[in-house]
Design an enzyme around this catalytic site. Structure first.
Site, PDB file in Angstrom:
ATOM      1  N   LYS A   1     -13.760   0.210  15.126  1.00  0.00           N
ATOM      2  CA  LYS A   1     -12.394  -0.342  15.284  1.00  0.00           C
ATOM      3  C   LYS A   1     -11.876  -0.134  16.701  1.00  0.00           C
ATOM      4  O   LYS A   1     -11.225  -0.997  17.271  1.00  0.00           O
ATOM      5  CB  LYS A   1     -11.445   0.343  14.307  1.00  0.00           C
ATOM      6  CG  LYS A   1     -11.533  -0.227  12.908  1.00  0.00           C
ATOM      7  CD  LYS A   1     -10.607   0.473  11.953  1.00  0.00           C
ATOM      8  CE  LYS A   1     -11.057   0.186  10.528  1.00  0.00           C
ATOM      9  NZ  LYS A   1     -10.377   0.998   9.540  1.00  0.00           N
TER      10      LYS A   1
ATOM     11  N   ASP B   1      -4.199  -6.421   4.918  1.00  0.00           N
ATOM     12  CA  ASP B   1      -5.243  -7.260   5.514  1.00  0.00           C
ATOM     13  C   ASP B   1      -5.370  -8.607   4.809  1.00  0.00           C
ATOM     14  O   ASP B   1      -5.987  -9.524   5.329  1.00  0.00           O
ATOM     15  CB  ASP B   1      -6.600  -6.535   5.436  1.00  0.00           C
ATOM     16  CG  ASP B   1      -6.659  -5.371   6.401  1.00  0.00           C
ATOM     17  OD1 ASP B   1      -6.050  -5.478   7.487  1.00  0.00           O
ATOM     18  OD2 ASP B   1      -7.286  -4.346   6.070  1.00  0.00           O
TER      19      ASP B   1
ATOM     20  N   ASN C   1       0.848  -1.203   0.000  1.00  0.00           N
ATOM     21  CA  ASN C   1       0.000   0.000   0.000  1.00  0.00           C
ATOM     22  C   ASN C   1       0.880   1.247   0.000  1.00  0.00           C
ATOM     23  O   ASN C   1       2.102   1.153   0.036  1.00  0.00           O
ATOM     24  CB  ASN C   1      -0.968  -0.025   1.186  1.00  0.00           C
ATOM     25  CG  ASN C   1      -0.221  -0.107   2.500  1.00  0.00           C
ATOM     26  OD1 ASN C   1       0.553   0.777   2.844  1.00  0.00           O
ATOM     27  ND2 ASN C   1      -0.428  -1.205   3.225  1.00  0.00           N
TER      28      ASN C   1
ATOM     29  N   PHE D   1      -4.476   3.493  14.571  1.00  0.00           N
ATOM     30  CA  PHE D   1      -4.841   4.484  13.559  1.00  0.00           C
ATOM     31  C   PHE D   1      -5.972   3.899  12.736  1.00  0.00           C
ATOM     32  O   PHE D   1      -6.133   2.679  12.662  1.00  0.00           O
ATOM     33  CB  PHE D   1      -3.648   4.772  12.636  1.00  0.00           C
ATOM     34  CG  PHE D   1      -2.723   5.817  13.176  1.00  0.00           C
ATOM     35  CD1 PHE D   1      -2.805   7.125  12.737  1.00  0.00           C
ATOM     36  CD2 PHE D   1      -1.779   5.493  14.140  1.00  0.00           C
ATOM     37  CE1 PHE D   1      -1.956   8.102  13.242  1.00  0.00           C
ATOM     38  CE2 PHE D   1      -0.920   6.460  14.649  1.00  0.00           C
ATOM     39  CZ  PHE D   1      -1.003   7.769  14.190  1.00  0.00           C
TER      40      PHE D   1
ATOM     41  N   LYS E   1       8.680 -17.200 -10.752  1.00  0.00           N
ATOM     42  CA  LYS E   1       7.957 -16.067 -11.333  1.00  0.00           C
ATOM     43  C   LYS E   1       6.738 -16.541 -12.154  1.00  0.00           C
ATOM     44  O   LYS E   1       6.879 -17.455 -12.980  1.00  0.00           O
ATOM     45  CB  LYS E   1       8.928 -15.281 -12.235  1.00  0.00           C
ATOM     46  CG  LYS E   1       8.348 -13.984 -12.735  1.00  0.00           C
ATOM     47  CD  LYS E   1       9.351 -13.246 -13.602  1.00  0.00           C
ATOM     48  CE  LYS E   1       8.702 -12.030 -14.213  1.00  0.00           C
ATOM     49  NZ  LYS E   1       9.425 -11.529 -15.367  1.00  0.00           N
TER      50      LYS E   1
HETATM   51  N1  CTP Z   1      -4.007  -3.286  12.021  1.00  0.00           N
HETATM   52  C1  CTP Z   1      -3.514  -4.410  12.629  1.00  0.00           C
HETATM   53  N2  CTP Z   1      -3.461  -5.586  11.957  1.00  0.00           N
HETATM   54  C2  CTP Z   1      -3.914  -5.676  10.683  1.00  0.00           C
HETATM   55  C3  CTP Z   1      -4.453  -4.529  10.052  1.00  0.00           C
HETATM   56  C4  CTP Z   1      -4.482  -3.339  10.761  1.00  0.00           C
HETATM   57  O1  CTP Z   1      -3.110  -4.341  13.788  1.00  0.00           O
HETATM   58  N3  CTP Z   1      -3.843  -6.817  10.050  1.00  0.00           N
HETATM   59  C5  CTP Z   1      -4.019  -2.027  12.773  1.00  0.00           C
HETATM   60  C6  CTP Z   1      -3.441  -0.822  12.040  1.00  0.00           C
HETATM   61  O2  CTP Z   1      -2.064  -0.669  12.306  1.00  0.00           O
HETATM   62  C7  CTP Z   1      -4.233   0.337  12.608  1.00  0.00           C
HETATM   63  C8  CTP Z   1      -5.577  -0.294  12.945  1.00  0.00           C
HETATM   64  O3  CTP Z   1      -5.352  -1.696  13.008  1.00  0.00           O
HETATM   65  O4  CTP Z   1      -3.677   0.854  13.785  1.00  0.00           O
HETATM   66  C9  CTP Z   1      -6.635  -0.022  11.937  1.00  0.00           C
HETATM   67  O5  CTP Z   1      -6.171  -0.332  10.647  1.00  0.00           O
HETATM   68  P1  CTP Z   1      -7.093  -0.176   9.356  1.00  0.00           P
HETATM   69  O6  CTP Z   1      -6.358  -0.662   8.159  1.00  0.00           O
HETATM   70  O7  CTP Z   1      -7.660   1.213   9.340  1.00  0.00           O
HETATM   71  O8  CTP Z   1      -8.286  -1.123   9.759  1.00  0.00           O
HETATM   72  P2  CTP Z   1      -8.548  -2.654   9.554  1.00  0.00           P
HETATM   73  O9  CTP Z   1      -8.730  -3.273  10.888  1.00  0.00           O
HETATM   74  O10 CTP Z   1      -7.508  -3.244   8.679  1.00  0.00           O
HETATM   75  O11 CTP Z   1      -9.959  -2.598   8.844  1.00  0.00           O
HETATM   76  P3  CTP Z   1     -10.348  -2.106   7.314  1.00  0.00           P
HETATM   77  O12 CTP Z   1      -9.101  -2.315   6.491  1.00  0.00           O
HETATM   78  O13 CTP Z   1     -11.454  -2.980   6.977  1.00  0.00           O
HETATM   79  O14 CTP Z   1     -10.739  -0.667   7.404  1.00  0.00           O
END
Ligand code: CTP
Length: 400
Positions: free
Chosen positions: A341, A282, A213, A327, A292
């Site tokens: 969250k 995620d 990302n 965050f 490859k």
């Molecule tokens: N986070 C985490 N583990 C993951 C994904 C995210 O601990 N696998 C943490 C991030 O570092 C951040 C918080 O969870 O502090 C929220 O991350 P975000 O990407 O906004 O939320 P998600 O829980 O991943 O949900 P979504 O992507 O569906 O918004």
């Protein structure tokens, strides 16, 4: 109260302002400061060592190799002894010598050998002060952290008017007093151990490609720097970024969300606080191809599986006194999603940022909303990531 029993080494270099230094020494000694004096040979042309011995109450050192005491190592002893080194007056010649690392007498050798904070009080003719070479030398010293008081504007001993007068002894005294006042304060996060995660993760598809990302790591790095400045012991766990590892911070490099999970778990047990500023992926490819993937003319489907939610897992076993902050980056229904969250991940607060040209990924500024359980969301106006980091850490320090 901040000055009592402080040790100050005063160095005098050869300028007419030497005659003012006894007033500074007297003011310091009145406040129970321990003073030692070193002079360059040129300084002894303006004021006698006897005068300074009398006001400081100690022998004055001038020569590098003097037979009376501690011959071999006196520059090292004198360099290590003080809490602060004050060079007053500081001549153009002395600025140049120190900036170039020249050690050809006792005082310049002490400057090279000391690791203590140095304060200089420049004093010279205005043309010498504005000379670009003097300014370059001056900048070299301020860049490495030398403190400066003066020079002041006014009439010179040579009848010229301009900038170059040494600051008056009373004002130098006040500067020293406020320096010790500032540095004696206990820092807000002293004794606290903080883990900060930063940057993106990389999930391999094959040996060449990955899913990732746009996270730049800037917010996490700003948090790490500010936490260190506030006295915390910082562990920075970072995915691949273009940023330089901050000096003096224990930095652990990770790639995937699984690596990040392991590093966080290993360090969280002994930490007082975790700030998850990283943007972990995620999803990861269900299978990492060992070679490859070759191009064909048909569609390619990548099967993805969810990664672990690190925050959710970590907070299920957190100690009550540990502070955990997350965050949230949202594009729609931001507050409601961030609140969800906050609850799901059992956080002390969550920092919501919505991507825009001046906020979120890649930029140096951020516009955030801070959401804590049972509290109204608080919007913080646009500010640098350093400033946001400082405000977040102040909030955290109040929670301990
Ligand atoms: N986070 C985490 N583990 C993951 C994904 C995210 O601990 N696998 C943490 C991030 O570092 C951040 C918080 O969870 O502090 C929220 O991350 P975000 O990407 O906004 O939320 P998600 O829980 O991943 O949900 P979504 O992507 O569906 O918004």
């Amino acid at each position: 109260m901040f000055l009592k029993e402080r040790k100050i080494l005063i160095g005098l270099t050869g300028g007419i302002a030497c005659y003012k230094v006894p007033y500074l020494i007297r003011a310091l000694r009145k406040h129970n400061v321990l003073v030692r004096v070193v002079m360059t040979r040129a300084a002894t042309e303006f004021i006698t060592p006897l005068t300074l011995e009398t006001v400081s109450g100690h022998p004055v050192a001038v020569e590098m190799f003097e037979s009376k005491e501690l011959v071999g190592t006196r520059h090292i002893d004198l360099a290590q002894w003080p809490d602060l080194v004050v060079i007053a007056p500081t001549t153009a010649n002395f600025l140049g010598k120190v900036a170039s690392g020249i050690c050809d007498d006792l005082l310049s050798t002490i400057m090279c050998a000391t690791s203590k904070q140095v304060l200089i009080a420049p004093a010279m003719n205005p043309n010498m002060w504005t000379n670009p070479i003097t300014q370059r030398n001056f900048k070299t010293l301020t860049d490495i952290g030398y403190l400066v008081v003066g020079p002041e504007e006014g009439e010179m001993a040579c009848d010229q008017i301009g900038v170059g007068r040494m600051t008056e002894p009373e004002a130098i005294f006040e500067f020293i007093n406020s320096y010790f006042k500032r540095t004696s304060k206990k820092k807000e996060l002293e004794g606290k151990s903080i883990i900060i995660t930063a940057g993106p993760t990389l999930e391999a598809i094959d040996p060449i490609r990955f899913i990732s990302n746009h996270s730049s790591g800037k917010m996490g790095f700003a948090l790490a720097e500010q936490a260190r400045a506030m006295g915390a012991k910082v562990t920075l766990i970072s995915g691949p970024t273009a940023l330089n590892a901050p000096a003096g911070i224990n930095t652990i490099a990770i790639e995937s969300t699984a690596d990040l999970r392991m590093a966080v778990k290993a360090n969280f047990v002994n930490a007082d606080c975790l700030i998850m500023a990283a943007a972990p992926s995620d999803y990861r490819p269900h299978k990492i191809h060992s070679s490859k993937i070759k191009r064909t003319n048909s569609d390619l489907t990548l099967e993805l599986e969810p990664t672990d939610d690190i925050l959710k897992e970590i907070t299920s076993s957190r100690r009550k006194e540990q502070v955990v902050v997350g965050f949230a980056l949202e594009t729609d229904d931001a507050i409601a999603n961030a609140r969800r969250k906050l609850k799901k991940k059992n956080l002390d607060f969550i920092v919501l940022n919505q991507p825009s040209p001046d906020s979120g990924f890649g930029v140096d500024t951020n516009r955030v909303t801070v959401i804590a359980p049972r509290r109204k969301p608080v919007e913080w106006s646009l500010a640098s990531k350093d400033e946001i980091a400082r405000k977040m850490l102040e909030l955290i320090s109040k929670m301990f």
